[in-house]
Design an enzyme around this catalytic site. Structure first.
Site: not given
Length: 509
Positions: A79, A167, A169, A221-226
């Site tokens: 583009c 585009h 993507e 934190s109990g989350g995915v990332d940590s």
């Protein structure tokens, strides 16, 4: 040396999506601002120029130094990137007679060209531009057109340089991934060896070399990332890692106990800290959303630091920073304006004199989950919806009290459990209940009530930057509404939030 594709960002909303599509091909890539990127070394196999909200004809249009790239490395302009390659090398770009936006059918004028070979005779692509290339420079040749766009794609003769005015993507370009594969694999020669296994192997090796025998501290934190960051570090350095999980009194019902049990099965060394009284005391009387976030963030740092001081010889603080956070901090226009403060361990490294280690800083959210699956992290953690750092503190509009937390926890549990029981949980990116500072009249058992209202929120998203509301079945919403009103004392009205992001945010505060 990890081979890579460089993506130079001119400010397009789709730049991260280009990177995600390339990564889906198991090819590593990095995004840099157009005006601040490293000189390509032997690891760089090709370069992609992104789109932009600017016109190449603007006085302040982004200008990029392509010396050492154009004519040397494989180059694809998307583009704005294509229009830049035309406008700045002898061609002409002019305003379109009508804005070229939406679906179009690609007609190949050079069907054997390596960029577009193998695409269908009439391949659907997505246009989104107000300008168009009306004249191409010498040695440029058109390889594809659409009904309204004569120069839909071109190549420079004698160079591995291409430009496309659509585009590839976005999902609307139905064979966009094929075109991108032609560029990064067939033209650039990338080996497609960027996999969860290869990431884990290289990251574990790098962490061992970087940390050595030092001790590392991580806030869970109990989350995915940590959780994925913790397991990567655990795999690399074992007992040198200590994790702290702080219960702010603002978690979901039973979440502290459930998450602590999950971490025990993962073999992590976790210190659980209950600090709800402190957080609720400091939030007393506070109604401003930004002030609430800052108090919760400050208290988290104080509690975390107090626990950390009990440990000895800690040299590193690990964080679950992921790639969108890194991109945001080095974006074309600098960090975005503060829409809301984010709750993390910001300030701790300086306060505690620790060095930072970020095992996930190269990964998008979906890649984090793939790595987590490879590390055999339990699905009750890996499949969790994102949950805001300040917890229920920003899902209670207005002042936060212990009673409001109790009411919201009960209503939230009914909603989340209901999604799981109905088989809808995994179709939703994030869900939760908001306790509104609104009371309304109701009737229960022939008696007049004057109680609170809650809003259910469920959205679909890829990374949280944009989101749309989920069209949950009416029967499901009716059932959840009835259960909340019948079983949660203090609530007599339930509404469903059908706002998208933007203009609304996912959370209400």
């Amino acid at each position: 040396m990890q081979e890579k594709i460089l993506i130079l960002d001119f400010g397009s909303q789709y730049t991260q999506l280009i990177a995600r599509r390339v990564r889906e091909l198991n090819v590593y890539c990095e995004i840099y601002p157009f005006n601040h990127y490293p000189q390509p070394d032997a690891s760089v196999r090709g370069v992609i120029l992104s789109g932009s909200p600017y016109s190449v004809r603007d006085a302040k249009a982004p200008q990029v130094d392509l010396s050492g790239i154009k004519g040397t490395l494989a180059l694809l302009g998307v583009c704005y990137g294509a229009q830049y390659l035309a406008h700045n090398f002898g061609g002409e770009v002019a305003p379109s007679a009508t804005r070229e936006y939406g679906r179009a059918m690609l007609s190949k004028t050079e069907p054997t060209n390596p960029l577009i070979c193998g695409l269908s005779a009439e391949s659907q692509v997505w246009m989104s531009h107000g300008d168009t290339i009306v004249r191409i420079p010498e040695r440029y040749r058109i390889i594809a057109s659409t009904e309204d766009v004569p120069v839909a794609a071109f190549q420079i003769e004698g160079e591995s340089t291409w430009g496309i005015q659509f585009h590839p993507e976005v999902y609307h370009s139905t064979e966009g991934s094929i075109l991108l594969k032609h560029f990064v694999v067939d033209i650039c020669g990338c080996r497609q060896d960027w996999t969860p296994d290869s990431f884990i192997e290289s990251t574990v090796s790098e962490l061992r070399a970087k940390v050595g025998k030092d001790k590392v501290l991580l806030g869970l934190s109990g989350g995915v990332d940590s959780s994925v960051a913790a397991m990567l570090l655990h795999k690399a350095i074992g007992k040198q890692l200590t994790c702290i999980f702080v219960d702010m009194g603002l978690l979901r019902k039973n979440e502290f106990e459930d998450v602590m049990r999950s971490y025990e099965t993962m073999g992590l060394q976790v210190i659980g800290v209950r600090a709800g009284e402190k957080f609720l005391s400091d939030l007393k009387g506070v109604t401003d959303p930004e002030r609430k976030r800052k108090i919760i963030g400050r208290d988290f740092i104080e509690v975390f630091d107090s626990e950390a001081q009990k440990l000895t010889e800690v040299k590193w603080l690990a964080q679950g920073t992921i790639y969108p956070d890194v991109i945001e901090s080095t974006s074309v226009n600098g960090p975005s304006a503060t829409i809301k403060s984010h709750h993390n361990v910001g300030g701790l490294p300086e306060k505690m004199n620790l060095k930072i280690v970020e095992p996930l800083r190269l990964l998008f959210k979906d890649e984090v989950r793939r790595v987590g699956r490879q590390l055999q992290i339990p699905m009750d953690i890996l499949g969790r919806h994102p949950f805001p750092g300040p917890g229920l503190g920003i899902r209670i509009l207005g002042e936060v009290t212990a009673e409001k937390v109790r009411v919201l926890q009960e209503a939230d549990k009914i909603f989340i459990d209901g999604l799981k029981e109905a088989g809808l949980y995994d179709q939703v990116w994030q869900a939760g209940v908001m306790l509104l500072p609104v009371q309304s009249v109701g009737v229960m058992g022939d008696e007049r009530t004057y109680e609170s209202c809650v809003a259910l929120r469920a959205v679909t998203s890829t990374d949280g930057m944009t989101a749309d509301w989920v069209h949950l079945p009416y029967e499901f919403l009716a059932k959840v509404s009835n259960e909340i009103i019948n079983h949660v004392k203090g609530i007599n009205r339930v509404v469903y939030d059908i706002s998208s992001k933007p203009p609304a945010t996912i959370e209400w505060e």
